[in-house]
Write an enzyme that holds these catalytic residues in place. Structure first.
Site, PDB file in Angstrom:
ATOM      1  N   CYS A   2       4.888   6.914  -7.434  1.00 55.16           N
ATOM      2  CA  CYS A   2       5.303   7.410  -8.745  1.00 55.16           C
ATOM      3  C   CYS A   2       6.792   7.168  -8.999  1.00 55.16           C
ATOM      4  O   CYS A   2       7.603   7.255  -8.077  1.00 55.16           O
ATOM      5  CB  CYS A   2       5.064   8.902  -8.849  1.00 55.16           C
ATOM      6  SG  CYS A   2       3.349   9.355  -8.650  1.00 55.16           S
ATOM      7  N   ARG A  27       7.573  -0.346  -7.773  1.00 59.57           N
ATOM      8  CA  ARG A  27       7.183   0.665  -6.798  1.00 59.57           C
ATOM      9  C   ARG A  27       5.666   0.770  -6.661  1.00 59.57           C
ATOM     10  O   ARG A  27       5.171   1.298  -5.680  1.00 59.57           O
ATOM     11  CB  ARG A  27       7.738   2.041  -7.218  1.00 59.57           C
ATOM     12  CG  ARG A  27       9.235   2.121  -7.174  1.00 59.57           C
ATOM     13  CD  ARG A  27       9.732   3.353  -7.899  1.00 59.57           C
ATOM     14  NE  ARG A  27       9.409   4.590  -7.212  1.00 59.57           N
ATOM     15  CZ  ARG A  27      10.188   5.169  -6.302  1.00 59.57           C
ATOM     16  NH1 ARG A  27      11.328   4.618  -5.989  1.00 59.57           N
ATOM     17  NH2 ARG A  27       9.834   6.291  -5.742  1.00 59.57           N
ATOM     18  N   TRP A  75       1.184   6.801  -9.505  1.00 61.03           N
ATOM     19  CA  TRP A  75       0.394   6.166  -8.458  1.00 61.03           C
ATOM     20  C   TRP A  75      -0.541   7.245  -7.958  1.00 61.03           C
ATOM     21  O   TRP A  75      -0.113   8.203  -7.330  1.00 61.03           O
ATOM     22  CB  TRP A  75       1.327   5.666  -7.352  1.00 61.03           C
ATOM     23  CG  TRP A  75       0.677   4.825  -6.305  1.00 61.03           C
ATOM     24  CD1 TRP A  75       0.374   3.496  -6.385  1.00 61.03           C
ATOM     25  CD2 TRP A  75       0.273   5.249  -5.003  1.00 61.03           C
ATOM     26  NE1 TRP A  75      -0.203   3.077  -5.218  1.00 61.03           N
ATOM     27  CE2 TRP A  75      -0.273   4.118  -4.350  1.00 61.03           C
ATOM     28  CE3 TRP A  75       0.313   6.458  -4.311  1.00 61.03           C
ATOM     29  CZ2 TRP A  75      -0.778   4.166  -3.051  1.00 61.03           C
ATOM     30  CZ3 TRP A  75      -0.188   6.517  -3.011  1.00 61.03           C
ATOM     31  CH2 TRP A  75      -0.717   5.372  -2.394  1.00 61.03           C
ATOM     32  N   ASN A 100       6.971  13.427  -8.846  1.00 61.08           N
ATOM     33  CA  ASN A 100       6.674  12.467  -7.777  1.00 61.08           C
ATOM     34  C   ASN A 100       6.550  13.281  -6.506  1.00 61.08           C
ATOM     35  O   ASN A 100       7.444  14.049  -6.180  1.00 61.08           O
ATOM     36  CB  ASN A 100       7.809  11.443  -7.664  1.00 61.08           C
ATOM     37  CG  ASN A 100       7.658  10.533  -6.454  1.00 61.08           C
ATOM     38  OD1 ASN A 100       6.561  10.409  -5.901  1.00 61.08           O
ATOM     39  ND2 ASN A 100       8.743   9.906  -6.053  1.00 61.08           N
ATOM     40  N   GLY A 101       5.433  13.130  -5.783  1.00 58.17           N
ATOM     41  CA  GLY A 101       5.236  13.900  -4.560  1.00 58.17           C
ATOM     42  C   GLY A 101       3.849  14.510  -4.556  1.00 58.17           C
ATOM     43  O   GLY A 101       2.983  14.097  -5.320  1.00 58.17           O
ATOM     44  N   GLU A 483       2.211  -9.401  11.303  1.00 54.69           N
ATOM     45  CA  GLU A 483       2.882  -9.396  10.003  1.00 54.69           C
ATOM     46  C   GLU A 483       2.251 -10.448   9.086  1.00 54.69           C
ATOM     47  O   GLU A 483       2.070 -10.211   7.884  1.00 54.69           O
ATOM     48  CB  GLU A 483       4.388  -9.645  10.207  1.00 54.69           C
ATOM     49  CG  GLU A 483       5.231  -9.730   8.962  1.00 54.69           C
ATOM     50  CD  GLU A 483       5.196  -8.489   8.062  1.00 54.69           C
ATOM     51  OE1 GLU A 483       4.663  -7.452   8.469  1.00 54.69           O
ATOM     52  OE2 GLU A 483       5.691  -8.594   6.928  1.00 54.69           O
ATOM     53  N   LYS A 487       0.587  -9.551   5.522  1.00 52.46           N
ATOM     54  CA  LYS A 487       0.981 -10.192   4.261  1.00 52.46           C
ATOM     55  C   LYS A 487      -0.251 -10.712   3.530  1.00 52.46           C
ATOM     56  O   LYS A 487      -0.408 -10.531   2.342  1.00 52.46           O
ATOM     57  CB  LYS A 487       1.944 -11.371   4.489  1.00 52.46           C
ATOM     58  CG  LYS A 487       3.346 -11.058   4.932  1.00 52.46           C
ATOM     59  CD  LYS A 487       4.238 -10.450   3.885  1.00 52.46           C
ATOM     60  CE  LYS A 487       4.102  -8.981   3.747  1.00 52.46           C
ATOM     61  NZ  LYS A 487       4.809  -8.074   4.558  1.00 52.46           N
ATOM     62  N   GLU A 490      -2.463  -7.849   2.172  1.00 49.62           N
ATOM     63  CA  GLU A 490      -1.802  -7.097   1.086  1.00 49.62           C
ATOM     64  C   GLU A 490      -1.922  -7.798  -0.256  1.00 49.62           C
ATOM     65  O   GLU A 490      -2.193  -7.167  -1.261  1.00 49.62           O
ATOM     66  CB  GLU A 490      -0.293  -6.958   1.382  1.00 49.62           C
ATOM     67  CG  GLU A 490       0.084  -5.851   2.322  1.00 49.62           C
ATOM     68  CD  GLU A 490       1.590  -5.802   2.552  1.00 49.62           C
ATOM     69  OE1 GLU A 490       2.165  -4.729   2.467  1.00 49.62           O
ATOM     70  OE2 GLU A 490       2.207  -6.865   2.829  1.00 49.62           O
ATOM     71  N   HIS A 506     -12.058 -10.684  24.712  1.00 48.17           N
ATOM     72  CA  HIS A 506     -12.513  -9.299  24.848  1.00 48.17           C
ATOM     73  C   HIS A 506     -13.086  -8.772  23.537  1.00 48.17           C
ATOM     74  O   HIS A 506     -13.118  -7.563  23.319  1.00 48.17           O
ATOM     75  CB  HIS A 506     -11.358  -8.416  25.328  1.00 48.17           C
ATOM     76  CG  HIS A 506     -10.843  -8.828  26.670  1.00 48.17           C
ATOM     77  ND1 HIS A 506     -11.598  -8.764  27.812  1.00 48.17           N
ATOM     78  CD2 HIS A 506      -9.654  -9.374  27.037  1.00 48.17           C
ATOM     79  CE1 HIS A 506     -10.898  -9.228  28.835  1.00 48.17           C
ATOM     80  NE2 HIS A 506      -9.714  -9.612  28.387  1.00 48.17           N
ATOM     81  N   LYS A 605       5.401   0.269  -3.272  1.00 48.31           N
ATOM     82  CA  LYS A 605       6.553  -0.269  -2.564  1.00 48.31           C
ATOM     83  C   LYS A 605       7.216   0.789  -1.698  1.00 48.31           C
ATOM     84  O   LYS A 605       7.575   0.559  -0.557  1.00 48.31           O
ATOM     85  CB  LYS A 605       7.556  -0.810  -3.593  1.00 48.31           C
ATOM     86  CG  LYS A 605       8.817  -1.402  -2.991  1.00 48.31           C
ATOM     87  CD  LYS A 605       8.518  -2.724  -2.357  1.00 48.31           C
ATOM     88  CE  LYS A 605       9.689  -3.312  -1.621  1.00 48.31           C
ATOM     89  NZ  LYS A 605       9.237  -4.307  -0.636  1.00 48.31           N
TER      90      LYS A 605
END
Ligand code: G6P
Length: 610
Positions: A2, A27, A75, A100-101, A483, A487, A490, A506, A605
């Site tokens: 948010c 964000r 969000w 926000n929260g 990573e 990427k 995402e 394995h 973000k």
């Protein structure tokens, strides 16, 4: 996550609010809204599901006019993304709140308020806040008192912006656990979740502390701390340029940020290297005493920053000879720990506001760690303010949700830390000078690897239709494989997993077939032969291999194997150099798939809630 914007001014604020929201888009969000008080003290509210551009269209169709207002990008956490759940939330047509929260005790408060006759119009945790404020106002309190009183009943994390029709001359803001800054103008004040939102209107900011309550009026500002005592918080001038969050000639922010890496790394090294040494002052004046006494390192972070920590574990143990443990913050914060003697507690974070990382830092401090270091990209962030030592990455604003330049600058900073620690544990002057030379060579090596862009774009076509991919690496390249997989998932929404190549047999080998591309990170290092044997296991089962190798690796392209050549580098900096093709691959696959590269679905973000 948010985003909040608010303004009180002598000029109309709707356009300022809208531009602020546009600048917070990075964000991550799913709906947007604003509320403005008009000259008669009546609230005008507009909310849309979807993008800020949709809110701009709604505003064109139904202009709102006023000198005081609040705005929000949401969000979703409690309640689906919808217009009804979008902020601002309003009570009895008089007061409006953006939040926000997460209000953790919202269920109990909602039950009490329903019993008291309030009607709920959303499924959000936020709506209880505005009803509680309304009740306090109805009991005759001023807006500031009403917010102060409401806070006594709230548990959880929040940044709040509040306005009320009967208090047309003030905007009230509160911060507890979620970031909030005040922008200071000439006879106008603003609030926002971060400074980017406000750079077009001011470069002077006050960073609220947890527990602060602020009352903003055109002719002045009052702040009270967590104890309710009036406080003065310093006004800081931001050096971030207003246009630093512009995309320029690039198609996406992520692309721009990938190509900015040579500069970002050069900036991160600037002032931190002498000709043959890492400057001890790079970590601040108190650093030498702490680093020379450090006997081990504990690293905690989330997401991409966690992957940077995993690479550092290889470096710190191999180069400095110190034990190093790395953990994701969301796990760390909820378990019992043994605090190892003499360990430095290191947090890594692009934003410095990630809720889990911040909570882990606070826990570590309470638990007995005596020294903490933050590696962070945002100088005014909570993490920086709460750590003993700080090493800033100078990546500049990172807007794309998928982290790129923040990651490689974090690695650069971690290498500076490694060398500094190693100096106290046996690294001699020649070895340090060699490491410094390698660090200096990084920007030009990154430039060379970026020239692979067109080749990787071509290769990306072979990934577009696949459902799953496997990324392999060994040693310090294993976190780079992780990573790379992160990427890809995402931004292209292709399922991607990373494995240390030695673990193939394995389990993951069972997945290999011609529909499963396998990406391998293969610099010419001591583990190359081992890795090659693992890749043979993939080939023998019909897997399609894409190998990123340096030009010393004896491996030929043939049916089923594509080899992308990088210039040869040194083991020490390989992880930084090999990050780039991983980023480019994910980027080009996402572009070909037509996904929202900079704001991938469901992601944020800056994750300021748990
Ligand atoms: C979010 C972002 C990631 C980032 C992670 C940790 O998930 O989308 O890119 O790596 O948060 O963020 P931090 O700001 O603490 O590095």
């Amino acid at each position: 996550m948010c985003g909040i914007v608010g303004a009180i001014s002598q000029r109309p604020v709707a356009a300022i609010l809208l531009e602020g929201l546009r600048r917070l888009e990075y964000r991550g969000y799913d709906s947007a809204g604003l509320a403005v008080l008009d000259a008669n003290g009546s609230l005008q509210r507009l909310r849309v599901l979807g993008k800020v551009s949709g809110l701009a269209e709604a505003l064109d169709a139904t202009p709102v006019n006023g000198l005081l207002g609040i705005a929000h990008t949401r969000w979703a956490t409690h309640g689906e993304p919808s217009t009804e759940n979008a902020h601002p939330h309003i009570s009895h047509d008089r007061c409006a709140v953006v939040h926000n929260g997460i209000i953790e005790n919202h269920e109990r408060l909602r039950a009490e308020q329903l019993a008291a006759g309030h009607r709920f119009l959303s499924q959000t945790d936020t709506e209880v806040v505005v009803h509680a404020i309304h009740d306090a106002l109805a009991a005759g309190q001023t807006l500031t008192e009403a917010v102060r009183q409401t806070r006594l009943h709230l548990q959880g994390a929040y940044a709040l912006g509040v306005i009320d029709g009967q208090h047309p001359d003030c905007l009230v803001a509160a911060r507890q656990g979620s970031p909030l800054v005040i922008g200071v103008g000439f006879q106008e004040y603003f609030i926002a979740s971060d400074v980017f939102a406000l750079l077009p209107v001011t470069n002077r900011f006050i960073f609220l502390e947890d527990g602060d309550l602020a009352e903003l009026r055109v002719d002045g500002l009052a702040i009270w701390d967590a104890n309710g005592d009036p406080v003065e918080r310093p006004v800081r001038t931001s050096t971030v340029a207003a246009d630093s969050a512009e995309r320029g000639p690039y198609r996406h922010f992520m692309q721009k940020e990938i190509f900015e890496q040579p500069r970002a790394i050069a900036d991160t090294l600037e002032g931190r290297l002498a000709s043959r040494t890492v400057l001890p002052e790079a970590f601040g004046v108190e650093a030498e005493a702490i680093l020379s006494g450090t006997r081990g390192v504990t690293i905690v972070a989330c997401g991409t920053s966690y992957h940077a920590g995993l690479v550092a574990k290889y470096w710190i143990e191999a180069v400095a000879g110190l034990p190093c443990q790395v953990e994701v913050a969301s796990e760390y914060r909820y378990r019992k720990h043994v605090i190892p003697d003499g360990h430095l507690f290191v947090t890594i974070s692009q934003s410095g506001e990630t809720a889990d990382t911040l909570a882990a830092l606070r826990l570590a401090r309470q638990g007995g760690y005596t020294s903490t270091l933050a590696i962070c990209n945002v100088p005014e962030s909570s993490l920086v303010r709460e750590s003993d030592l700080v090493l800033l990455t100078h990546a500049g604003p990172e807007i794309g949700v998928a982290s790129t330049k923040a990651f490689t600058t974090q690695l650069t900073a971690l290498l500076l830390l490694t060398v500094n620690l190693a100096r106290h544990h046996g690294l001699d002057a020649e070895q340090e000078a060699a490491a410094v030379q390698l660090l200096r060579s990084l920007p030009s090596q990154m430039e060379q690897v970026l020239s692979l862009d067109a080749r990787i774009a071509e290769l990306a076509e072979q990934f577009v239709d696949c459902q799953h991919t496997l990324f392999l690496g060994r040693g310090e390249q294993y976190p780079i494989a992780m990573e790379g997989a992160l990427k890809l998932k995402e931004i292209s929404y292709i399922h991607a997993e990373a494995y240390p190549a030695g673990e193939l047999k394995h389990g993951p080998l069972a997945l290999i077939d011609e529909d499963m591309p396998v990406v391998a990170v293969a610099p010419n290092n001591a583990l190359l032969e081992k890795l090659k044997s693992n890749l043979e296991e993939v080939r023998a089962r019909g897997g399609k291999l894409f190998v990123f190798a340096d030009d010393q690796v004896p491996m030929q392209e043939e049916a089923g194997i594509t080899v992308v050549r990088l210039p040869q580098t040194d083991d020490l900096i390989d992880p930084i150099v090999f990050s780039i093709p991983m980023q480019l691959l994910a980027y080009h696959v996402a572009v070909l798939k037509g996904t929202d590269v900079d704001q991938p679905r469901n992601l944020a973000k800056s994750v300021t809630v748990e």
